[in-house]
Design an enzyme around this catalytic site. Structure first.
Site, PDB file in Angstrom:
ATOM      1  N   ASP A  66      61.425 -19.304  79.102  1.00  0.00           N
ATOM      2  CA  ASP A  66      62.446 -18.264  79.189  1.00  0.00           C
ATOM      3  C   ASP A  66      63.367 -18.350  77.971  1.00  0.00           C
ATOM      4  O   ASP A  66      63.647 -19.441  77.472  1.00  0.00           O
ATOM      5  CB  ASP A  66      63.250 -18.498  80.480  1.00  0.00           C
ATOM      6  CG  ASP A  66      64.269 -17.410  80.719  1.00  0.00           C
ATOM      7  OD1 ASP A  66      63.863 -16.249  80.841  1.00  0.00           O
ATOM      8  OD2 ASP A  66      65.482 -17.720  80.774  1.00  0.00           O
ATOM      9  N   GLU A 106      59.383 -16.436  75.526  1.00  0.00           N
ATOM     10  CA  GLU A 106      59.994 -15.109  75.599  1.00  0.00           C
ATOM     11  C   GLU A 106      60.837 -14.895  74.342  1.00  0.00           C
ATOM     12  O   GLU A 106      61.860 -15.538  74.154  1.00  0.00           O
ATOM     13  CB  GLU A 106      60.887 -14.992  76.836  1.00  0.00           C
ATOM     14  CG  GLU A 106      61.524 -13.615  76.945  1.00  0.00           C
ATOM     15  CD  GLU A 106      62.718 -13.559  77.895  1.00  0.00           C
ATOM     16  OE1 GLU A 106      63.022 -12.473  78.387  1.00  0.00           O
ATOM     17  OE2 GLU A 106      63.363 -14.600  78.132  1.00  0.00           O
TER      18      GLU A 106
END
Ligand code: CA
Length: 615
Positions: free
Chosen positions: A328, A357
């Protein structure tokens, strides 16, 4: 937040002299023998534990170093593990002023072939699902005593009760759809008072949230996925954790997180990380600012924390037998930490895969964060895959536009043309939407033809396609109306739902059409190696058409789009001679019909033509 944390430290420091030592946690909770890295850092947590003297007398283990922080409730033990260390229990003795405590620490044997595990790759179609919103396999665990948030299915931002058992009971559904790998939003504990369902405000890095199941349940899920040839990708967060995380509520040291006199949010401008003109103020705020008021921003420059996070990732790979990790908010952590993390993970698992990400809208920005990219400053993230946000932007807009020099189908031409920027464009994660974005069918104004073209491009371009749960049944939702609207419950995942869209009978005619279209494309892709990993070649878009090929020495597939609203387009085969000269006929991938006359190809308005060429 600073004053609160300082106060907590003063309270705990003021009570230390009178109390006996205690131990409430040791993390990682176990380790394995035979890892490539022979260092292990144990975090020991308990009242006044830093006042103790730890001792280890165990063959194959040397306690090389003990670190104490400004909080007496922490002790960090650095161990050196010899090659001759055998699986089994080790005793650690903690001698305090008033008493001595002993703890057992277990070294497990590794699975056969653990270090050779192969990560997810472009041969599979990935499926992203939000566990609270997919299927509720066990209503008994919707509410867990002692946990802060109670279930409320009427609240868009509340917990709805989906769980691991619900995913397990729908593995057949995923298999039938053709899915080859599964990315699940974080399943580790998020014991927050509200808005805890999304999983990104972690309160315990080592335990699955009890409302989803247990660590053993997670392992069962992975095993069942593996039995069905589905790989599992774990979602991990290093940038932040919940303010309700136990170590945030009793900080090991003031520099464990980034603290400010007043709440300070990140500027969310990840390009400041490498922008040659970026101001120091912008750069600092990007990395040290908080992502959200409920998420403490972790300082991975603290070496104890950095080790903690790296070991946590490796612990999960070994414990749960993972096939990949999704990171993330990759650019929000210190880039030196990400690089160090990547090196450590790939030292243990050279064939693994990790996708970061990288939520940026320019190719050069995204490329910076991919491992192997030839960056101007020499930076290498060691993260093999990153998220192709520029492609997503085009997938959700290009088909709605008229043909133009830079608009419409030309968007894809320019995106592909910049692939030289990437360390490895064939390892980019390609997606039309995800849990943070407008659902693709809504983004395309519920135009079914555009949706079909978008799916076809996603599944045939280079890289690893990823489908967000519910896309196959045209689920809708716009991000700015609230995240709950893009993360609705999958119909039929809950007992008593008015219909079950996991079965054909429960789907509307249009949903069934969409499901069949997508399923057919996925299964075709699963059996077509050249589309999974073949080279890419494209031709300049013209007259509302765009044509590209996936090819290798023996196979060739043509993907041709006609984005004109009404006109059938005929493509002159001579133009594509360099790709198709060695082939005698083709098969339409979607209909199975052979195509023999190849002096031209006709494409219906607003559609895609996919031809597998045959010798
Ligand atoms: Ca449940």
């Amino acid at each position: 937040m600073k004053r609160i944390f300082t106060l907590l430290l003063i309270i705990s420091a003021g009570t230390l002299s009178a109390q006996e030592i205690e131990i409430s946690r040791i993390e990682p909770p176990n380790w394995w023998v035979g890892m490539n890295n022979n260092h292990l850092q144990l975090l020991v947590y308990g009242k006044n534990i830093s006042k103790s003297t730890p001792e280890i007398r165990h063959e194959g283990v040397t306690l090389t170093d003990v670190k104490r922080t400004e909080n007496p409730n922490y002790l960090f033990l650095n161990l050196m593990l010899d090659k001759n260390l055998q699986p089994g229990n080790m005793i650690i003795t903690f001698t305090g002023e008033k008493r001595t405590l002993t703890r057992e620490y277990f070294f497990k044997k590794r699975r056969n072939g653990s270090s050779e595990r192969e990560g997810f790759n472009s041969s599979e179609v990935m499926y992203l699902l939000m566990p609270d919103r997919f299927a509720n396999g066990n209503p008994e665990n919707d509410e867990v005593a002692g946990m802060r948030e109670k279930p409320d299915r009427n609240n868009n931002n509340g917990r709805h009760g989906g769980d691991i058992k619900g995913i397990i009971s729908h593995i057949d559904y995923l298999k039938n759809l053709g899915i080859g790998s599964l990315w699940i939003n974080p399943l580790v504990e998020n014991d927050n008072p509200e808005y805890s369902y999304h999983g990104y405000a972690i309160t315990d890095f080592y335990n699955i949230d009890a409302r989803y199941g247990s660590n053993d349940d997670y392992l069962s899920l992975v095993n069942k996925c593996h039995n069905n040839n589905i790989k599992v990708v774990m979602d991990m967060v290093f940038n932040h954790c919940s303010v309700y995380h136990w170590f945030i509520m009793d900080l090991p040291s003031s520099d464990w997180i980034h603290q400010f006199d007043d709440y300070t949010r990140s500027n969310f401008r990840a390009q400041t990380t490498f922008d040659p003109y970026a101001s120091d103020a912008d750069k600092t705020r990007m990395i040290t600012g908080w992502f959200d008021v409920h998420m403490a921003d972790l300082n991975q420059n603290n070496p104890l924390l950095a080790n903690y996070l790296i070991q946590n990732s490796i612990w999960w790979i070994e414990h749960a037998n993972l096939d990949g990790i999704r990171i993330d908010t990759q650019p929000y952590s210190y880039k030196s930490f990400i690089s160090k993390w990547g090196e450590a993970v790939f030292k243990e698992y050279p064939n693994f895969n990790v996708v970061g990400e990288s939520w940026l809208h320019k190719e050069a920005y995204v490329a910076y964060f991919q491992g192997g990219t030839n960056n101007f400053d020499g930076y290498d993230s060691h993260i093999p895959s990153v998220t192709d946000f520029p492609m997503r932007d085009a997938l959700s807009s290009a088909f709605k536009e008229n043909d133009g020099w830079v608009e419409g189908l030309a968007r894809f031409y320019y995106i592909h043309g910049q692939d030289y920027l990437y360390g490895d464009p064939y390892n980019l994660l390609v997606f039309a939407d995800n849990h943070d974005l407008d659902r693709i069918y809504s983004a395309l104004d519920t135009n079914f033809a555009h949706w079909k073209m978008s799916m076809a491009l996603m599944l045939t371009t280079r890289g690893l396609p990823c489908i967000y749960y519910g896309t196959e049944i045209l689920m809708q939702g716009i991000e700015h109306t609230g995240h709950g609207n893009i993360r609705k419950d999958f119909p039929g995942g809950w007992t008593g739902d008015t219909r079950n869209a996991f079965n054909g009978e429960g789907r509307t005619a249009k949903e069934e059409k969409a499901y069949n279209y997508l399923s057919k494309l996925i299964h075709w892709r699963n059996n077509n190696e050249v589309v999974q990993s073949g080279k890419f070649k494209h031709f300049i878009p013209e007259n509302n058409t765009y044509v590209y090929f996936r090819y290798n020495d023996d196979h060739c597939t043509m993907i041709a789009f006609n984005n004109h609203p009404t006109e059938i387009k005929a493509l002159d085969a001579v133009k594509y001679k360099e790709c198709i000269d060695n082939y005698t006929y083709a098969v339409n991938a979607l209909t199975g019909d052979p195509v023999y006359l190849m002096d031209s190809f006709s494409i219906q308005p607003k559609s895609v033509l996919i031809l597998d060429f045959k010798k």
